[in-house]
Scaffold this motif. Sequence first.
Motif, PDB file in Angstrom:
ATOM      1  N   THR A  36     -18.874  16.086   4.661  1.00 22.92           N
ATOM      2  CA  THR A  36     -17.727  16.413   4.603  1.00 22.92           C
ATOM      3  C   THR A  36     -16.943  17.640   5.053  1.00 22.92           C
ATOM      4  O   THR A  36     -15.372  17.545   4.939  1.00 22.92           O
ATOM      5  CB  THR A  36     -18.398  16.954   2.988  1.00 22.92           C
ATOM      6  N   VAL A  39     -13.549  16.138   6.959  1.00 23.59           N
ATOM      7  CA  VAL A  39     -12.502  15.668   5.786  1.00 23.59           C
ATOM      8  C   VAL A  39     -11.794  16.151   5.324  1.00 23.59           C
ATOM      9  O   VAL A  39     -10.431  16.491   5.359  1.00 23.59           O
ATOM     10  CB  VAL A  39     -13.281  14.806   5.177  1.00 23.59           C
ATOM     11  N   ARG A  40     -12.067  18.027   5.225  1.00 21.06           N
ATOM     12  CA  ARG A  40     -11.364  18.548   4.365  1.00 21.06           C
ATOM     13  C   ARG A  40     -11.151  19.912   5.214  1.00 21.06           C
ATOM     14  O   ARG A  40      -9.612  20.396   4.155  1.00 21.06           O
ATOM     15  CB  ARG A  40     -12.925  19.891   3.935  1.00 21.06           C
ATOM     16  N   PHE A  43      -7.101  18.874   5.213  1.00 18.97           N
ATOM     17  CA  PHE A  43      -6.587  18.410   3.623  1.00 18.97           C
ATOM     18  C   PHE A  43      -5.094  20.047   3.788  1.00 18.97           C
ATOM     19  O   PHE A  43      -5.348  21.289   4.139  1.00 18.97           O
ATOM     20  CB  PHE A  43      -7.065  19.522   2.581  1.00 18.97           C
ATOM     21  N   GLU A  44      -4.029  19.437   3.325  1.00 20.55           N
ATOM     22  CA  GLU A  44      -3.133  20.345   3.423  1.00 20.55           C
ATOM     23  C   GLU A  44      -3.467  21.451   2.415  1.00 20.55           C
ATOM     24  O   GLU A  44      -4.283  21.503   1.316  1.00 20.55           O
ATOM     25  CB  GLU A  44      -1.441  19.564   2.867  1.00 20.55           C
ATOM     26  N   SER A  46      -2.729  23.397  -1.273  1.00 20.70           N
ATOM     27  CA  SER A  46      -1.928  22.432  -2.438  1.00 20.70           C
ATOM     28  C   SER A  46      -0.993  22.856  -2.723  1.00 20.70           C
ATOM     29  O   SER A  46      -0.243  22.053  -3.496  1.00 20.70           O
ATOM     30  CB  SER A  46      -2.626  23.574  -3.901  1.00 20.70           C
ATOM     31  N   SER A  49       1.123  19.224  -2.023  1.00 20.80           N
ATOM     32  CA  SER A  49       0.237  18.120  -2.784  1.00 20.80           C
ATOM     33  C   SER A  49       1.626  17.436  -3.138  1.00 20.80           C
ATOM     34  O   SER A  49       1.689  17.561  -4.614  1.00 20.80           O
ATOM     35  CB  SER A  49      -0.873  18.493  -3.647  1.00 20.80           C
ATOM     36  N   LYS A  50       2.870  16.701  -3.375  1.00 19.18           N
ATOM     37  CA  LYS A  50       3.382  16.243  -3.684  1.00 19.18           C
ATOM     38  C   LYS A  50       3.308  14.555  -3.648  1.00 19.18           C
ATOM     39  O   LYS A  50       2.698  14.112  -2.787  1.00 19.18           O
ATOM     40  CB  LYS A  50       5.338  16.269  -2.683  1.00 19.18           C
ATOM     41  N   LEU A  51       4.350  14.472  -4.634  1.00 21.30           N
ATOM     42  CA  LEU A  51       4.266  12.336  -4.694  1.00 21.30           C
ATOM     43  C   LEU A  51       4.683  12.212  -3.137  1.00 21.30           C
ATOM     44  O   LEU A  51       6.009  11.958  -2.821  1.00 21.30           O
ATOM     45  CB  LEU A  51       4.557  12.202  -5.164  1.00 21.30           C
ATOM     46  N   PRO A  52       4.355  11.053  -2.925  1.00 18.62           N
ATOM     47  CA  PRO A  52       4.498  10.277  -1.177  1.00 18.62           C
ATOM     48  C   PRO A  52       6.066   9.331  -2.298  1.00 18.62           C
ATOM     49  O   PRO A  52       5.321   9.191  -2.614  1.00 18.62           O
ATOM     50  CB  PRO A  52       3.389   9.272  -1.388  1.00 18.62           C
ATOM     51  N   SER A  54       8.309   7.327  -3.547  1.00 16.75           N
ATOM     52  CA  SER A  54       7.888   5.274  -4.001  1.00 16.75           C
ATOM     53  C   SER A  54       9.173   4.715  -4.042  1.00 16.75           C
ATOM     54  O   SER A  54      10.444   4.858  -4.652  1.00 16.75           O
ATOM     55  CB  SER A  54       7.031   6.513  -5.143  1.00 16.75           C
TER      56      SER A  54
ATOM     57  N   GLN B  31       6.103   2.729  -9.824  1.00 18.97           N
ATOM     58  CA  GLN B  31       4.522   2.777  -9.485  1.00 18.97           C
ATOM     59  C   GLN B  31       4.183   1.004 -10.652  1.00 18.97           C
ATOM     60  O   GLN B  31       3.890   1.352 -11.561  1.00 18.97           O
ATOM     61  CB  GLN B  31       3.534   3.357  -9.757  1.00 18.97           C
ATOM     62  N   CYS B  51      -0.270  14.606  -6.907  1.00 14.80           N
ATOM     63  CA  CYS B  51       0.128  13.560  -6.635  1.00 14.80           C
ATOM     64  C   CYS B  51      -0.576  13.345  -5.072  1.00 14.80           C
ATOM     65  O   CYS B  51      -0.533  12.337  -4.059  1.00 14.80           O
ATOM     66  CB  CYS B  51       1.117  12.241  -6.538  1.00 14.80           C
ATOM     67  N   GLY B  52      -1.219  14.085  -4.879  1.00 14.66           N
ATOM     68  CA  GLY B  52      -1.465  14.304  -3.168  1.00 14.66           C
ATOM     69  C   GLY B  52      -2.623  13.880  -2.688  1.00 14.66           C
ATOM     70  O   GLY B  52      -2.941  12.592  -1.972  1.00 14.66           O
ATOM     71  N   TRP B 109     -10.808  15.286  -2.131  1.00 13.87           N
ATOM     72  CA  TRP B 109     -10.281  15.429  -2.219  1.00 13.87           C
ATOM     73  C   TRP B 109      -9.396  16.334  -3.952  1.00 13.87           C
ATOM     74  O   TRP B 109      -9.005  17.485  -4.069  1.00 13.87           O
ATOM     75  CB  TRP B 109      -8.041  15.560  -1.734  1.00 13.87           C
ATOM     76  N   LYS B 113     -10.755  19.677  -6.583  1.00 15.53           N
ATOM     77  CA  LYS B 113      -9.335  20.260  -6.926  1.00 15.53           C
ATOM     78  C   LYS B 113      -9.736  20.359  -8.552  1.00 15.53           C
ATOM     79  O   LYS B 113      -8.574  20.382 -10.212  1.00 15.53           O
ATOM     80  CB  LYS B 113      -8.038  19.790  -6.730  1.00 15.53           C
ATOM     81  N   PHE B 128     -20.291  14.270   0.882  1.00 13.52           N
ATOM     82  CA  PHE B 128     -19.975  12.747   0.226  1.00 13.52           C
ATOM     83  C   PHE B 128     -21.057  12.589   1.089  1.00 13.52           C
ATOM     84  O   PHE B 128     -21.012  11.501   0.556  1.00 13.52           O
ATOM     85  CB  PHE B 128     -18.405  13.188   1.474  1.00 13.52           C
TER      86      PHE B 128
END
Lengths: 54, 832
Positions: A36, A39-40, A43-44, A46, A49-52, A54, B31, B51-52, B109, B113, B128
């Motif tokens: 883990t 992977v952790r 991560f960016e 917080s 954490s914007k929407l990709p 679309s 979406q 949404c990340g 992730w 959170k 995990f």
Amino acid sequence: MNIIFLIIGISLLVALTFLGAFLWAVRSGQYDDDYTPSVRVLFEDSEASKLPES
Amino acid sequence: MNAAAPEAPTRVACAHCGDACADEPILLDNQPFCCAGCRAVYELLQTNNLCGYYALNERPGQKVELELPGRFDYLDSDTVQAQLLAFRSDALARLTLTIPQMHCASCIWLLEKLYQLNPGVLESRVNFLRKEISISYHPGRTSLKEVVKLLTAVGYEPQITLAELGAQPHHHNRRLYYQLGLAGFCFGNVMLLAFPDYLSFTEQLQGEFGRFFGYLSLLLSLPVLLYSARGFFQSAWQGVRQRYINLDFPISLGLSALFLTSVFDILTQRGSGYLDSFTGLVFFMLIGKWVQQRTYDALRFDRDFTSYFPVAVTLLTPEGEQSVSVKELKVGQRILVRHQEVIPADAMLMRGTGQIDYSFVSGESVPVAKVAGEVVYAGGRQTGEAVELEVVREVSQGYLTQLWNNPAFQKAGEQTLETYANTVGRYFVAATLLLAAGAVAYWYPRSPQMALRAFTSVLVIACPCALSLATPFALGAAVRTFGRLKFYLKNSGVVETLGRVDTIVFDKTGTLTEVKRSTVEYIGRPLSEAEQQLVAAVVRQSTHPLSQRLTRELGNGEVVKSEVVKDGILENGIKREPLKENSLFTTPQVHNFTDFPGQGVSGVVDGVWVKVGSAAFAGSQCRPPEEANQLQSRVYVALNGQPLGCYVFRNVYRDDLQPLLADLNQRYHLAVLSGDNSAERDRLRALFGPKAELRFHQSPQDKLDYVAALRQQGRRVLMVGDGLNDAGALHQADAGIALTDTLTNFSPACDAILDASSFGRFATFLHFSQDCLQIVLATFVLSFCYNGIGLGLAVQGKFTPIVSAILMPISSLSVMVFSTLLVRYAAYRRFV
């Protein structure tokens, strides 16, 4: 040649420090989960954490 | 879960879960979503700026089932909380939950959170590989129930079953790491101190400091002897106490001889001893253990019925509904079991219609209809409306749980097969002692000192370290190869068992057949398109599994517009199975819809009276021509009182079954044990050939007995099953393999778990296991060569510390490399 005693003593001390570090690492749970964190770490933070798009 | 409908490749994939959407997906922010549940999760994450989740992995989500009210009420109970929480104070509560659904970086992730979604959550941390999450929360600001509901709402419902309750929190086994670290440290330093002994130009150094070096090495070797090597001595001692010599016995003998000789040499100042070899050996052998130990943490191979049973059940009391722990259930109490809930105890049906799916318990492929007054057995899953039951036997006394009282389950951890390594180890001991005695007999008349030297040398070199490394490295590599191909073994010993199996017993339902698929065939007067729509309109109203299957078969091409149908809530809050969420049917409308439990359904559509159900109900003349066909599941259709024909449901066998069986048939005895009726006898006979034994109507106990009888005949039995009804047989067999469609689902106690998608490779897996056994034997030969060289030197009394220091690491390392590479090569040949 008596310096040998000192040198070996110091080298053992250094080695013991590393052994201590290893034992501490195991004790603090760093070897319990060896996946883990890999992977952790990717991560960016917080805020990002914007929407990709679309 | 993510299987897109194959017949509709043009359909868009849901942005949340990746499933194929209906013709007109629900849109939000451009979406597409397949259902309201997925959209709800998206909305929740969006409002919390999370949404990340969708950026890390494409379509990572889980389909979210509509939550049934009151499902988690039991989590408010203090007794349940006391058992689940690892720590509790006024300001902090901590617990660990298992979430089988987590599968990717996005999952980690989001799950870490949780505090953004619920401020009461202080911290959540994922492991995990174990599929676990540890959550800390503030009991004043939120509750356990809220936390679990939140997890469920985002699609990660934790697995809370009877087995989790009262289970000891998992302790990570760190001992091996400590042992390994210590042995490595001591090995390195002792080796350093041994150098002057081996090099000619350091002779002066050795002369001056030899004593100091010797004592220091001795000091450094003590922790290795006392702590790191403890496991080998313990295992050998246990073996001896059971009058059984395992491979650890010669290892312990060799290690003791090494250490004692060294102590003697150092104390008498004859030399520097073999302490570098001693510590090195322990270090290498611990690496072998570590390689062997790395298995699949997330999969559990020891589950019994408690992992399948719910934690709590809704108790009906005069004061109203109340959630109680299943363990506290008493005879005579009334309970309420809702749609898709498991019946926790043998009980009498009091109110409602049971449609109980026993496929997991007994192997019957079709749900059983039960009406009030009948006894239903624990383990069945209710489908359809909520039913009221009265408990007739406590949970521990149930029909299903009785199986676990069988003696077969009492002797846990018993070694079923003698491993090669232990057999070889035994001969090794005999040969070594004989040689050592021979060496003494030869040398003693000439020089008693040489005799002693030869004797200890033989014992030292007899330490079968290379031999003990062969099995872990070869089989460990095999286990990892299997894991990549979705075949998960409990431990490396299973490879050996698989390679030596000669009889394979299959379960039918869920193992040979796919539970979720069945083919529907229509017999009788052909129905027109319009008539089919009439039938479809009626069966769509029913929650009976056969009706639902038929609805899917008849298709829903008449979806006119997408809209969410609010699911009807019946009296006292019991929810009915919601209708298909995204489809509202404007035509045809069904009037006077009636559900006759256990018989069928009827309704009026467009003025046509449609009856769908059993032969007697629909008044059909469509008689089954042979006896076997009566056992198939059939649904009869009558329009306006006129019987027309029937739909026949057939089991669908797994795609790769035929080539697989053709392959297995040549080399193994095959058998099928089915809890189901014999409707499929002819088809199975055709698949399995004339020699295979086919048995039907087998109870779980019958299956266990059958496997036990085979073993009595000296057969080595491999059992392949999937359900609780196979649990006894899986346990009784030399190796039990549980087949599962989704790894996250419950699978009974077994030696290996096979993902259904790899079922076609099953025969190759067995071939490969046999290859691995040959590789182990080849590696044994290699390590014997080293031992031979060593022994040759030892009996001549020429075995010196330097020879030992060279021979031991070389033999260990070459055995590790040789066995791993050979297994890799065999895997490459078999699977690429």
